[in-house]
Each structure stands twice: as C-alpha cells, then as structure tokens.
Design an enzyme around this catalytic site. Structure first.
Site, PDB file in Angstrom:
ATOM      1  N   TYR A 142       0.946  -1.337  -0.096  1.00 21.47           N
ATOM      2  CA  TYR A 142      -0.079  -0.073  -0.085  1.00 21.47           C
ATOM      3  C   TYR A 142       0.688   1.234  -0.031  1.00 21.47           C
ATOM      4  O   TYR A 142       1.807   1.287   0.943  1.00 21.47           O
ATOM      5  CB  TYR A 142      -0.914   0.078   1.134  1.00 21.47           C
ATOM      6  CG  TYR A 142      -1.714   1.264   1.289  1.00 21.47           C
ATOM      7  CD1 TYR A 142      -2.910   1.478   0.489  1.00 21.47           C
ATOM      8  CD2 TYR A 142      -1.579   2.213   2.370  1.00 21.47           C
ATOM      9  CE1 TYR A 142      -3.614   2.629   0.562  1.00 21.47           C
ATOM     10  CE2 TYR A 142      -2.368   3.476   2.424  1.00 21.47           C
ATOM     11  CZ  TYR A 142      -3.427   3.476   1.508  1.00 21.47           C
ATOM     12  OH  TYR A 142      -4.250   4.731   1.495  1.00 21.47           O
ATOM     13  N   ASP A 237       9.347   3.027  -0.302  1.00 20.10           N
ATOM     14  CA  ASP A 237       8.431   3.462   0.253  1.00 20.10           C
ATOM     15  C   ASP A 237       8.521   3.426   1.847  1.00 20.10           C
ATOM     16  O   ASP A 237       8.159   2.123   2.528  1.00 20.10           O
ATOM     17  CB  ASP A 237       7.024   3.024  -0.155  1.00 20.10           C
ATOM     18  CG  ASP A 237       5.745   3.751   0.779  1.00 20.10           C
ATOM     19  OD1 ASP A 237       6.044   4.440   1.751  1.00 20.10           O
ATOM     20  OD2 ASP A 237       4.698   3.573   0.455  1.00 20.10           O
ATOM     21  N   LYS A 265       4.494   9.925   8.420  1.00 23.64           N
ATOM     22  CA  LYS A 265       4.317   9.123   9.816  1.00 23.64           C
ATOM     23  C   LYS A 265       5.131   9.798  10.968  1.00 23.64           C
ATOM     24  O   LYS A 265       4.963  10.874  11.395  1.00 23.64           O
ATOM     25  CB  LYS A 265       4.238   7.553   9.810  1.00 23.64           C
ATOM     26  CG  LYS A 265       3.066   7.121   8.790  1.00 23.64           C
ATOM     27  CD  LYS A 265       2.850   5.770   9.016  1.00 23.64           C
ATOM     28  CE  LYS A 265       1.912   5.171   7.958  1.00 23.64           C
ATOM     29  NZ  LYS A 265       0.286   5.143   8.285  1.00 23.64           N
TER      30      LYS A 265
HETATM   31  C1  LIG Z   1       3.893   2.245   3.312  1.00 21.58           C
HETATM   32  C2  LIG Z   1       2.840   3.310   3.073  1.00 21.58           C
HETATM   33  N1  LIG Z   1       2.896   4.236   2.076  1.00 21.58           N
HETATM   34  C3  LIG Z   1       2.230   5.223   2.228  1.00 21.58           C
HETATM   35  C4  LIG Z   1       1.282   5.557   3.052  1.00 21.58           C
HETATM   36  C5  LIG Z   1       0.225   6.462   2.821  1.00 21.58           C
HETATM   37  O1  LIG Z   1       0.342   7.558   3.753  1.00 21.58           O
HETATM   38  P1  LIG Z   1      -0.758   8.598   4.279  1.00 21.58           P
HETATM   39  O2  LIG Z   1      -1.810   7.867   4.927  1.00 21.58           O
HETATM   40  O3  LIG Z   1      -0.217   9.503   5.092  1.00 21.58           O
HETATM   41  O4  LIG Z   1      -1.328   9.396   2.641  1.00 21.58           O
HETATM   42  C6  LIG Z   1       0.876   4.684   3.921  1.00 21.58           C
HETATM   43  C7  LIG Z   1       0.089   4.779   5.027  1.00 21.58           C
HETATM   44  O5  LIG Z   1      -1.017   5.205   4.928  1.00 21.58           O
HETATM   45  C8  LIG Z   1       1.741   3.337   4.060  1.00 21.58           C
HETATM   46  O6  LIG Z   1       1.596   2.694   5.269  1.00 21.58           O
HETATM   47  N1  LIG Z   2      -1.415   0.806   7.559  1.00 23.37           N
HETATM   48  C1  LIG Z   2      -2.314   1.352   7.063  1.00 23.37           C
HETATM   49  C2  LIG Z   2      -2.263   3.005   7.297  1.00 23.37           C
HETATM   50  O1  LIG Z   2      -1.313   3.439   7.905  1.00 23.37           O
HETATM   51  C3  LIG Z   2      -3.406   3.533   6.705  1.00 23.37           C
HETATM   52  C4  LIG Z   2      -4.083   4.762   7.551  1.00 23.37           C
HETATM   53  C5  LIG Z   2      -5.231   5.561   6.985  1.00 23.37           C
HETATM   54  O2  LIG Z   2      -5.374   5.200   5.769  1.00 23.37           O
HETATM   55  O3  LIG Z   2      -5.802   5.960   7.784  1.00 23.37           O
END
Ligand SMILES: Cc1ncc(COP(=O)(O)O)c(C=O)c1O
Ligand SMILES: NCC(=O)CCC(=O)O
Length: 426
Positions: A142, A237, A265
């Site tokens: 993701y 990522d 994060k």
């Molecule tokens: C590996 C990874 N990349 C990208 C994202 C996207 O970050 P955001 O939710 O801050 O847009 C997330 C989590 O949401 C993630 O776990």
């Molecule tokens: N591991 C998944 C995420 O960090 C997602 C957070 C979100 O979409 O709110």
C-alpha cells in the site's frame, strides 16, 4: 446509548461511513468504532472514559507515545511564532538537514503533507527523470491512495475488498505492472518484457499493509541490481518503516541505497507531514530547477516541522531504538509462549517495534500467504483483546506499533490478554 454510539450515529449522517479514513471503521469486525476523547503515552481514553493500551499509535507516527512533552513544547513554541507563512522558514532547513543526516540515501528532500503525496510525487519524478512511463508495484503493498498505485493495494483497500478502487479508470493503471512480493522470476519477466519503459520499482521494503512480512534471500539487493541494470529507479516507500525500524529505516538495516525514498508518519510527530528525497541529481529535476512540477500551500508548515523535529531529536537521544527492540522482544516472547500454550504454531512477525500475528501456521512472505490467515479467528480475538483493554487494529492486515511510552507492565498486561483471548477461541 453511550457517547461513542451517539457520536457514531451523528458521524454516519454527515461523514461517509462515519470515518475520515476507512481503516478506522469496524465494519470488518462487525461492529462500530469508538471515539477517542484524549490520548497520552501508551493509552487512549474513549468518549465514555474507557482507558485502552493502544497499539495503533496513530497508524505509526506516535513512536514516543501520545502527546509527548518535548513535541508538545515545540508545537506550543512554534504556534506562538505563527501558524504558517508560505515563505521559506528556518525549520524547513533544519528538517531537511535532519532527514539527510538520518537517511543514508537521501541527499536532497522535499516536504509534503502526507505519505500519499510523497509516493505520488516520487512516481512523477521518476517518470520525469527517466522519460519512461511504466512502474512496477508489488501485490499487497500500500502506497497511499494514489490512482496509479491503487492496484492490488493493501491496507483498507484490502480489508474492505477493494484492492483496485472504483473510480480509477483502467487507463490510469495500465502503466502499473503488479508482481507478487519476493517473486524474483516475476520481476525478471516484467523487466524482460518492458525493461526499457520501466521508470521505477516502488515497494515497501518491509511490507506492512497486508500483515507484516519480510524480503527473502536478498530480494532487496536483487531489486537494486536489476533496476540498475535497466536504468530504472528503485523507490523505497518507508512511510511506515522510516525512522521506526532504525534511524535510517530498512535501507540502513539492509545496506541498500534506493534512488528515492518516501517518508511520512514518524517525521510529522503526529501532524500531517510527508517527504520524498533521494539522489540530488534526480531531486533537482523538480520545479523550480527542473521540469517536474510538484507543490503545496502547506508543505513544510512550521508547526508540523517543529513537531517532527522535536520527535526526531528525541529519538536520536539516548537509546530509543534499543529500548523499542527490548519492548518488542518482550511482547514477542510473551505472545509466542501464549501461542505455544494454546497448542498452535501461528506465525508471528516482528521488526523492532512493529509486529503482526497471523492466524495461520504457514509461512507468510507475500499477499497470497498472508491471506491464508483465518479471518474467522481474528474477529473474536480482536473483540476479546478490546474487552480486556487492549486496542489492536480492527483488521488482520494491519501492523501493530509499540511506542517508547509502553512499559514492561503494559506489555505484560497485553500478553496476559493474548493468553486469555486465545484460550477463549477454544
Ligand atoms: C507504506 C505506506 N505508504 C504510504 C502510506 C500513505 O500515507 P498517508 O496515509 O499519510 O497518505 C501509508 C499509510 O497510510 C503506508 O503505510
Ligand atoms: N497501515 C495503513 C495505514 O497506515 C493507513 C492509515 C489510513 O489510511 O488512515
């Protein structure tokens, strides 16, 4: 009706599904979410005054625990100097220097406001730099809700059964090639077929959005080699793993130099921050120096920079990463013992302060094997843990996070709850 139920009823009327991000919903566990009133250290207090040990940690950012004093103090001080300027400010330079110091491969960095923006911008930059169109993405990874990356995606997209989102026309994703994680042959084949048109390979170096699993047999080194061979870029990522599994993320642990790195994060200290960075020669293709456009009204916001910097400084002091490892090892030992006592051999994965329990006895190394885990067992386990005051994510595909605010006592209480929850599964 309790407070959370009342709030959810109001929320559902005016917010789709009652939540501002799908992973917060409890639909997958057949329930309704509770609402948080406040959070401090390892604990959250819900709208009805219930205290829970939290292992979501804002989905990663809260590595010091919730509302840590140094971050609060930095935010208060920053707020007194204004909320944002849209004009360069000193804290942006401090943050960029800090990231360049901490992340081995990053020579230059741009701040954005989320992980999604970071991956979206990195992909555009990779295409602009190479003059190529295609990207390789791994099934189950993701990278935020970027159109071209919402293909075979993990996290909520997987939890709620929409790994290829509606609303993304096929034309937007036909340049995204998907392959199973850890599958060298599939990667080789993709390069043989499309190699000279592949701008980049993007991956979570420790995939953590379809459960948590790891690269096998030098997979990351293999990706570094094959991307170099075809003059494609390697994009890590590290939105989740960055500043979390080590000061410099997985790339530091494994000694790999990606061309670009996506961050988020932890670097925001709980405020909305993302970043992408890498080799100067590539980063200098960004506007205003180069022809790849990328921008943001709120990017590098001084309050967010202050929060992130305070958190990173705190992490660099003392023995933060050793301490996280100690706490993680204690939780792992306890959970493994609980599984053993329960007469099972469930798979448990951990990297420092990130962990995941799979309700399968088989090895997990990609999305297919992660999906062998029993959802029927996860659901009652989740509710049993919650009943005992421990909050794990309401999805078997999400990773747990330990913070520096968790104590041995919190970990031991959690392990006791795992014992009780497993035995109630029968
Ligand atoms: C590996 C990874 N990349 C990208 C994202 C996207 O970050 P955001 O939710 O801050 O847009 C997330 C989590 O949401 C993630 O776990
Ligand atoms: N591991 C998944 C995420 O960090 C997602 C957070 C979100 O979409 O709110």
């Amino acid at each position: 009706m309790n407070q959370s139920a009342q709030l959810f009823s109001r929320a559902r009327a005016v917010i789709p599904g009652g939540v501002n991000s799908p992973v917060r919903a409890f639909r997958n566990v057949d329930g309704d979410p509770f609402f948080v009133q406040s959070a401090k250290g390892a604990y959250i207090t819900d709208a009805d005054g219930r205290q829970l040990i939290d292992y979501i940690g804002t989905w990663g950012p809260a590595i010091l625990g919730h509302a840590p004093e140094p971050v609060l103090n930095a935010v208060h001080a920053a707020v007194n100097r204004g909320l944002g300027y849209g004009i360069p400010a000193p804290s942006e330079v401090d943050m960029a220097e800090m990231i360049v110091r901490m992340v081995p491969s990053v020579e230059k960095v741009r701040m954005v406001n989320s992980g999604t923006e970071a991956t979206m911008s990195a992909i555009r930059l990779a295409r602009g730099y190479t003059g190529r169109r295609k990207i390789i993405k791994f099934i189950g990874c993701y990278h935020g809700h970027v159109d071209s990356l919402l293909v075979a995606a993990g996290s909520g997209a997987l939890t709620f059964g929409e790994p290829d989102s509606a609303g993304v026309p096929r034309e937007m994703t036909q340049l995204t090639i998907t392959v199973p994680y850890n599958d060298r042959e599939a990667v080789k084949k993709a390069f043989e077929l499309h190699g000279r048109d592949i701008a980049a390979v993007i991956l979570e170096p420790f995939p953590a959005n379809a459960g948590l699993y790891f690269p096998q047999n030098g997979f990351l080194h293999f990706l570094r080699k094959i991307t170099r061979q075809y003059d494609s870029l390697l994009i890590f990522d590290e939105v989740m793993t960055g500043f979390r599994v080590a000061p410099g993320g997985v790339q530091q642990l494994h000694g790999i130099t990606p061309d670009l790195t996506c961050m988020g994060k932890v670097i925001g200290g709980g405020l909305p921050v993302g970043a992408f960075g890498g080799r100067a020669e590539i980063m200098d293709c960004l506007s205003p120096l180069g022809s790849v456009y990328q921008a943001g009204t709120l990017s590098g916001n001084p309050v967010a920079m202050a929060a992130g910097l305070a958190q990173l400084r705190e992490l660099l002091e003392g023995n933060a990463y050793d301490r996280l490892e100690q706490l993680g090892a204690r939780l792992e030992a306890g959970i493994r013992e609980a599984i053993r006592k329960h007469g099972r051999n469930y798979t448990f994965h951990r990297a420092g302060s990130m962990f995941c329990l799979f309700f399968t006895e088989e090895e997990v190394y990609d999305l297919d094997t992660a999906q062998k885990a029993s959802k029927a067992l996860f659901k009652p386990f989740f509710w049993n843990m919650l009943e005992q005051g421990v909050y794990f994510a309401p999805s078997p595909y999400e990773t747990g996070f330990i913070s520096l605010a968790h104590t041995e006592e919190d970990i031991d209480r959690t392990v006791e709850a795992v014992h009780a929850s497993l035995s109630r599964l029968g």
